[in-house]
Write an enzyme that holds these catalytic residues in place. Structure first.
Site, PDB file in Angstrom:
ATOM      1  CG  ASP A  63      -0.432   0.421   2.473  1.00 48.65           C
ATOM      2  OD1 ASP A  63       0.767   0.180   2.695  1.00 48.65           O
ATOM      3  OD2 ASP A  63      -1.167   1.020   3.278  1.00 48.65           O
ATOM      4  CD  GLU A  64       4.404   3.078   3.069  1.00 46.22           C
ATOM      5  OE1 GLU A  64       5.524   3.601   2.909  1.00 46.22           O
ATOM      6  OE2 GLU A  64       4.056   2.481   4.090  1.00 46.22           O
TER       7      GLU A  64
END
Ligand code: TTP
Ligand code: CA
Length: 367
Positions: A110-111
């Site tokens: 998620d980054e």
């Protein structure tokens, strides 16, 4: 070097937001995603939770029974991790983000860091609209919100992003970067863990600002040249690390055929231990930690199955793989009548130990 403009995008309460996406009625409830260890129905830990649950002080890593207690009397919903589904959503968002950057470096599910210098012609004013446009497109196409930090380098972008969540858009211009970092505790810098921050504390260094003005030669004497220079630069908001595409595999796996079809766990584990040894060598070479362990098997009717488990913490050792493979096979064998013909082991959800020695060395040479 031209001023760079780097973004760090971090999806909001990601696993829980994915669950809200496929079941919007959850949005008004506290939602907790749990990693169930499988020992008893209750045992396990919180993977993440939505912001409603966080109001009740539910946190990642907390035992599930504690989260349940904190949410007693509410209409909280507890769900198990569905990693494959989150991977699919993540992939779709990353594909959209790629279209916005010259290079994109995915650091986790998620980054991602984006270098957008060219796209916004080096202008931080343009970068703000650009980031907003990106947020809007992802909301429209996928339905997921994220927070974004914009800065002159990765270090500042990351801390900017963390400063305003969820759905944040935080811009830190080069001339503001040092002042922005100064009041933060030193352990907010990558590579400053418990031991280092305790050591720094004993030197009277509590904030990033303290570290920035500390004599660099003294830092070198205490921490060695590479780390000393790194700490000095980082505290002064200097970071020349490029945003680098990771052309690397997202999982490492090995598959093998058993000498005979069997339902005997010990026999199967002999084979999977060999496969694990091999995987673990590759992990060590690449200096990777993993968060998921999976098994794959082909049964005598040639159907194939897989089972996976998400760890509470990233691990890098062989024994963790073996232990989880054993658990997964043990459970699977108790549920099937058929014999097993081929077996596989897979690890995924990679992260790297930071700061990387290599990264620090190149940092040192270029700064
Ligand atoms: P984070 O980005 O740390 O957290 P988050 O996305 O849930 O929340 P935030 O809005 O603060 O960014 O982690 C990303 C995902 O990784 C998270 O959704 C679930 C998983 N995770 C765990 O499984 N265990 C953990 O301890 C943490 C911190 C995250
Ligand atoms: Ca996140």
């Amino acid at each position: 070097m031209q001023n760079r403009i780097v973004m760090l995008v971090d999806f909001d309460y990601f696993f829980a937001q994915c669950e809200e996406l496929r079941n919007p009625t959850l949005k008004d409830n506290p939602v907790v995603i749990g990693v169930y260890s499988g020992r008893t129905e209750e045992s396990g830990a919180v993977s993440t939770s939505n912001y409603i649950a966080r109001k009740y002080t539910v946190k990642s890593g907390m035992p599930l029974f504690l989260a349940k207690r904190k949410l007693e009397g509410t209409d909280a919903v507890f769900l198990p991790v569905d990693h494959e589904y989150y991977e699919q959503i993540s992939y779709r968002i990353m594909q959209i983000l790629r279209g916005y950057a010259s290079s994109l470096e995915q650091v986790s599910i998620d980054e991602a860091y984006l270098d957008v210098t060219e796209q916004v012609q080096g202008s931080f004013e343009k970068a703000k609209d650009y980031a907003q446009k990106m947020k809007n497109e992802v909301t429209e196409q996928v339905g997921i919100s994220f927070s974004v930090g914009v800065g002159p380098n990765k270090l500042v972008a990351k801390i900017a992003c963390d400063s305003q969540k969820p759905n944040g858009l935080t811009i830190v211009k080069p001339e503001e970067a040092k002042t922005f970092l100064a009041p933060l505790p030193v352990d907010r810098l990558l590579g400053v863990g418990k031991k280092t921050s305790a050591k720094m504390d004993s030197l009277g260094i509590k904030t990033v600002g303290d570290l920035a003005s500390y004599n660099v030669q003294k830092l070198i004497d205490i921490f060695g040249r590479i780390l000393g220079v790194y700490f000095h630069n980082a505290a002064n908001a200097v970071d020349n690390e490029p945003v680098q595409e990771q052309g690397e595999a997202e999982s490492i796996s090995r598959i093998g055929t058993l000498k005979q079809d069997t339902k005997d766990l010990a026999f199967i584990l002999q084979k999977t231990d060999e496969l694990t040894d091999d995987i673990s060598k590759e992990l060590a070479e690449k200096n990777l930690s993993f968060k998921q362990v999976a098994i794959y098997l082909v049964l005598t009717d040639l159907s194939s199955k897989s089972r996976s488990i998400t760890l509470e913490q990233p691990a890098k050792d062989k024994e963790t793989i073996k232990k989880n493979v054993k658990e997964l096979f043990g459970k699977f064998l108790s549920e099937t009548q058929l014999e097993v013909r081929r077996v596989g082991v897979k690890v995924s959800g990679f992260s790297r130990e930071e700061p990387r020695q290599k990264q620090l060395t190149s940092f040192f040479q270029t700064s």
